[in-house]
Design an enzyme around this catalytic site. Structure first.
Site, PDB file in Angstrom:
ATOM      1  N   SER A 193      -9.304   1.625   3.358  1.00  0.00           N
ATOM      2  CA  SER A 193      -8.474   2.423   2.645  1.00  0.00           C
ATOM      3  C   SER A 193      -7.391   1.401   1.788  1.00  0.00           C
ATOM      4  O   SER A 193      -6.699   2.112   0.847  1.00  0.00           O
ATOM      5  CB  SER A 193      -7.653   3.606   3.176  1.00  0.00           C
ATOM      6  OG  SER A 193      -6.824   2.874   4.335  1.00  0.00           O
TER       7      SER A 193
ATOM      8  N   SER B  26      -9.354  -0.613   7.796  1.00  0.00           N
ATOM      9  CA  SER B  26      -9.015  -0.462   6.508  1.00  0.00           C
ATOM     10  C   SER B  26      -8.354  -1.644   5.879  1.00  0.00           C
ATOM     11  O   SER B  26      -8.063  -1.596   4.620  1.00  0.00           O
ATOM     12  CB  SER B  26      -7.857   0.829   6.342  1.00  0.00           C
ATOM     13  OG  SER B  26      -8.490   2.026   6.322  1.00  0.00           O
TER      14      SER B  26
ATOM     15  N   LYS C 225       0.763  -1.276   0.103  1.00  0.00           N
ATOM     16  CA  LYS C 225       0.058   0.108   0.044  1.00  0.00           C
ATOM     17  C   LYS C 225       0.764   1.262  -0.031  1.00  0.00           C
ATOM     18  O   LYS C 225       1.843   1.454   0.990  1.00  0.00           O
ATOM     19  CB  LYS C 225      -0.900  -0.160   1.371  1.00  0.00           C
ATOM     20  CG  LYS C 225      -1.992   1.105   1.254  1.00  0.00           C
ATOM     21  CD  LYS C 225      -2.480   0.953   2.594  1.00  0.00           C
ATOM     22  CE  LYS C 225      -3.841   1.587   2.893  1.00  0.00           C
ATOM     23  NZ  LYS C 225      -4.458   1.634   4.215  1.00  0.00           N
TER      24      LYS C 225
END
Lengths: 478, 527
Positions: free
Chosen positions: B171, B195, B95
């Site tokens: 996210s 997330s 990420k």
């Protein structure tokens, strides 16, 4: 001026002398290093980095707290103080706010006038320093070396009553910091910085008037001058029917004047909150005791003991306890010497201190050990050498590292008290100087001093003074 | 079966025994990415490219050259008889909220678009040291602020591989989408309110939020520092355990990383659930909305399909010998989102202070002669709307005159949420649970554009995941079938501090029990 009382509180920032910074492993002391040479992702606040607490900072801070008679807190917290400034790379300073490392405490200031001023400490906390901004040729240059250098912030109560007391506070604090070995406390290098809060009130009043804050005072002399200037300004202001506004003032050392930095109607909101990247600082009973065990006898305690135990005048005791190493030096010398500590004190204060100052050394760095000093005084006492030889021996021991006895032996510095030898020199001096003999015999007997000098010159200072004098008088009156 | 479809555990074994080369594995995955990912997210994408709706768009920065060097090194080491480690040759994604040395580390924000990190985050370097091959950086919500990935400054944002008109969640949406679409077997995500777990549920993969402090945060660009947890996104429970083995552990660069040894999470993975006490709480079967004006709350049941997926999972676990404990009280669950609105915003606003246009990142091109103007313009132009909302709210609720009313109060409620968990997991207490079984999300993946823009509604996607972040306890989301609309449903297991091994065991038991089911054979079709 007499109808006003001056009220002063000091906020001091103390740079601790740890090897590395408070939250990363960069070198803490950058005095001799070029800008931005002791920096890393952590102290420059790059995205994603985290602070890791240097335990030595807590230990040194707690030791200072103990010496200030403050209460070391079992748990304290770091908080973020949020504000924007280019030399604050994270946009917040990691500090302590409502739960500091220590609370309370005080410092006693023995004033030259004879009274003692007790100054209360409100709080003592640890924090990181910010960087340095330099304005040059219309550009703003930032040096991050100082970011993350460990500081103790210590705030006093409004307990100081004159610029002189404030100056004393700073001097006593500097003495204590060096004594404890927690800071070099070199004000020129910014290791000890002070902001002064100053207000005045009519003598006898018990309320506090609005205060001004003087920033950037970086020497004892500047602190004294800046406060005096501000007190004078405030009195003039009030006498002229004006009011004191809560300004922040900047002391310009070169010009010797105060300049207004900003009005301070309302405090800036730093939006303090707990630093989530650091765990609470816990000091349990065992650690607390370890810290207290490290606490040495403090300067004022030792000063009082020197007066009591060695029957020294306060003046001597104060000078001898100016630095911990010097006071240790004196005590060892006095113990080795055995009797008459005042005699040792005189030697230390007059001669050893001169040596220390001339050579820019600390007492503990001298090759002339306290044992050597005691030995030299003993040699003088025993008339093996005279006083002036004794004093020059101090230098010789320091230069060579040899013991005094060895040097006396090698250089033949022992006092000549052999009457025949001295008589022989005197006879030769008298024979060589008939004019001076005549002068003496004509009644001007003060010329005997000149003869003593000649004898000393020929004996290279070793002739026993009293013996020389009596033989001279005997032969000259013949 | 293609190499890119293999689980990490199996692939690493084949590479260590030299049945497959790391380079082959890498090329297979790169081929898959070329096939399904479409153009990477970028700052200046023109909005209307119809082809965007047919691709996953997981990546911001694919770094194939760097990956090839790593894969070749793995092959050289296996050829030399060395063991490159438990992740030998496994392609993984990161990420883009983690710093990786010499690569752009953008946080999905314009303000960091040009930031090239000079160091590597601890969990990433641990995966590489274990033999993993990093493919590149995947997309996310800007600074992780969101639950859909739509807030990324890098567009097009990732799509849900099961339905490209839907969001992948967030996210860690790029992470979950990548793993689901066969673009790398593992992905390193972060979980601040859900997330990792929410996008894992939306994309039908496994995601774990470890105990706070179990995985170092060093190198993770901070959102809510007291809530952020790096963790694995993986295709199955075994792979998540394998990844946990490499990333967990103390770190001298993170003072909040737990100073505790790391168990081998793969070792007793198949011990089963016999005798374990697994709880169900009604608080997790309804959605609570607070009226912004009155403060009154309104409760609605979650969709029946999601509820029955959880109950079905409970049924399987009961069949295997677990005790299912019903009606477990979790009275403060409903305050999770409101408390999060305050706590996370305060930390976020402070964490964003450093982006000021002075040192790195975006600086306004306009000439300014007043320093605060440089700050204002750089931040106004560099931050997206979600960052700005968090700064505004964070500044407000931590201001001296409001902090008692909001921030300090939120911290007290946070403690109450923590107490809920302590009570149910207390080994001497009334419930003595090993784990709590809940839905991961109140809904399945929502259509792109449907929720985005309503920041409050978006936050409610985290209702069942955020309490674990407040409490610091670990959570695991595992796939549990599909809803009628064809979208995956996730169920969540929550446990006491450092119970990751047990949560993985329960997840594994359920995975094995449902192995024969029809839904297990579904794969996302991207064409």
């Amino acid at each position: 001026m007499s109808e006003y009382e001056t009220i002063i509180g000091l906020e001091t920032h103390i740079q601790l002398n740890t090897t590395t910074k408070i939250f990363c492993s960069c070198k803490a002391d950058s005095w001799d290093d070029p800008p931005n040479s002791n920096i890393c992702p952590v102290c420059t606040g790059l995205p994603g980095v985290l602070p890791v607490l240097n335990e030595r900072v807590v230990e040194k801070g707690a030791l200072l707290a103990a010496a200030m008679q403050a209460e070391i807190q079992p748990v304290s917290y770091f908080d973020r103080k949020n504000y924007f400034y280019p030399d604050l790379p994270k946009g917040y300073q990691i500090s302590q706010y409502d739960q500091p490392l220590a609370r309370g405490g005080f410092l006693d200031l023995p004033m030259p006038e004879g009274y003692t001023r007790r100054v209360a400490i409100h709080k003592l906390h640890i924090e990181e320093d910010a960087g340095k901004t330099v304005n040059e040729d219309g550009q703003r240059l930032i040096d991050f070396n100082r970011c993350g250098v460990p500081l103790v912030e210590m705030v006093t109560g409004p307990d100081l009553r004159s610029a002189e007391e404030a100056a004393q506070y700073l001097m006593r604090l500097r003495q204590l910091l060096r004594w404890l070995g927690v800071s070099e406390a070199d004000m020129e290098k910014g290791h000890l910085r002070a902001d002064a809060n100053v207000s005045i009130r009519p003598e006898g009043a018990d309320y506090l008037n609005p205060k001004t804050e003087i920033k950037n005072v970086n020497s004892v002399v500047s602190l004294r001058d800046a406060i005096n200037a501000e007190v004078e300004r405030q009195i003039n202001q009030v006498e002229g029917g004006g009011q004191i506004e809560a300004w922040t003032l900047d002391w310009d050392d070169n010009a010797g004047v105060l300049r207004k930095m900003r009005s301070k109607e309302t405090e800036a909101d730093y939006r303090y909150f707990r630093e989530p990247d650091l765990l609470p600082v816990r000091i349990d009973e065992i650690q607390r005791e370890e810290i207290l065990a490290e606490l040495p006898e403090l300067p004022l305690e030792r000063r009082a003991r020197f007066v009591e135990q060695y029957e020294l005048p306060e003046y001597d005791a104060d000078i001898l306890t100016g630095e911990r190493g010097l006071s240790d030096y004196f005590e060892t010398a006095a113990a080795t010497y055995g009797s008459d500590p005042k005699r040792v004190s005189n030697w230390v204060m007059n001669d050893v201190l001169r040596l220390i100052n001339d050579r820019e050394l600390l007492a503990e760095e001298l090759r002339l050990t306290p044992e050597h000093l005691a030995e030299i005084i003993n040699l003088v006492d025993a008339s093996t050498i005279n006083t002036s030889t004794g004093k020059s021996l101090l230098e010789k021991v320091e230069d060579s590292g040899q013991s005094p006895a060895e040097i006396v032996e090698e250089e033949g510095l022992g006092v000549v008290s052999d009457e025949d030898a001295i008589r022989e020199i005197i006879v030769s001096v008298i024979e060589a100087n008939p004019d001076q003999v005549a002068t003496y015999q004509s009644g001007k007997t003060t010329i005997v001093g000149w003869f003593v000098g000649q004898v000393m010159k020929q004996s290279r200072g070793k002739a026993d003074l009293q013996l020389t004098r009596s033989i001279l008088e005997e032969l000259l009156t013949k | 079966m293609q190499i890119y479809e293999l689980p990490a555990d199996m692939l690493a074994r084949l590479i260590r025994t030299r049945e497959i080369s790391a380079v082959e594995a890498l090329e297979s995955v790169l081929g898959r990415i070329a096939e399904v990912d479409g153009r990477p997210g970028s700052l200046n994408s023109s909005d209307d490219d119809p082809e965007d709706n047919e691709r996953v768009h997981a990546f911001i920065n694919l770094t194939p050259d760097r990956a090839r060097i790593q894969a070749e090194e793995i092959d050289r080491r296996t050829a030399a008889g060395e063991d490159p480690g438990p992740l030998a040759g496994v392609p993984f994604t990161v990420k883009d909220i983690f710093c990786v040395k010499d690569t752009p580390s953008t946080a999905g924000s314009k303000i960091l678009a040009n930031f090239v990190a000079p160091y590597t985050a601890t969990p990433v370097s641990r995966m590489e040291a274990a033999g993993g091959v990093m493919l590149g950086k995947v997309n996310l919500d800007e600074f992780t602020y969101g639950s859909s990935n739509e807030s990324s400054a890098f567009q097009p944002s990732p799509r849900n591989p099961w339905d490209l008109t839907r969001v992948p969640g967030g996210s860690s949406g790029g992470s979950a989408a990548a793993v689901a679409a066969g673009e790398g077997m593992l992905s390193l995500g972060t979980d601040t309110a859900g997330s990792i777990r929410q996008p894992a549920a939306f994309c039908g993969v496994v995601g774990m939020k470890p105990t706070y402090g179990r995985v170092s945060r060093y190198g993770l660009i901070a959102f809510g520092s007291s809530l952020d947890c790096p963790g694995p996104v993986a295709g199955n429970v075994t792979d998540a355990a394998l990844m946990m083995n490499t990333i967990a552990g103390p770190d001298k660069r993170d003072g909040t990383a737990a100073n505790m040894p790391v168990p081998d999470y793969t070792k007793d993975l198949k011990v089963g659930v016999r005798g374990m006490r697994i709880g169900l709480s009604s608080e997790y079967f309804r959605i609570t909305y607070f009226d912004p004006v009155t403060g009154e709350f309104d409760q609605q049941p979650i969709p029946e399909e999601i509820e029955s997926a959880v109950l079905s999972a409970a049924g399987y676990l009961a069949q295997m010998g677990a005790d299912i404990v019903e009606d477990v009280p979790m009275p403060h669950t409903k305050y999770g989102v409101p408390v999060y609105f305050v706590v996370s915003r305060v930390e976020a606003a402070s964490n964003l202070h450093r982006y000021d246009g002075v040192k790195y990142g975006y600086r306004t091109p306009d000439s300014v002669d007043y320093l605060p103007e440089l700050y204002r313009k750089s931040r106004a132009e560099g931050f997206g709307v979600q960052s700005k909302l968090r700064i505004l709210m964070g500044m407000y609720v931590s201001a001296a005159q409001y902090s008692e009313q909001y921030y300090n109060r939120a911290l007290r409620v946070r403690t109450l949420i923590r107490n809920d968990y302590e009570e149910i997991f207390d080994p001497e207490g009334e419930h003595r649970l090993d784990a709590l079984l809940t839905p991961t999300t109140p809904t399945t993946a929502f259509p792109i554009g449907e929720v985005y823009g309503d920041s409050v509604l978006m936050q409610y996607a985290d209702q069942f995941t955020v309490p674990a972040n407040h409490a610091g306890v670990p959570g695991l989301s595992i796939p549990a079938g599909f809803a009628g609309d064809g979208l995956p449903i996730g169920v969540q297991l929550l446990g006491p501090d450092f119970s990751e091994a047990k949560l993985l065991q329960i997840g594994m038991a359920y995975e094995m029990a449902t192995q024969g089911e029809e839904w297990r054979r579904q794969i996302p079709r991207i064409e």
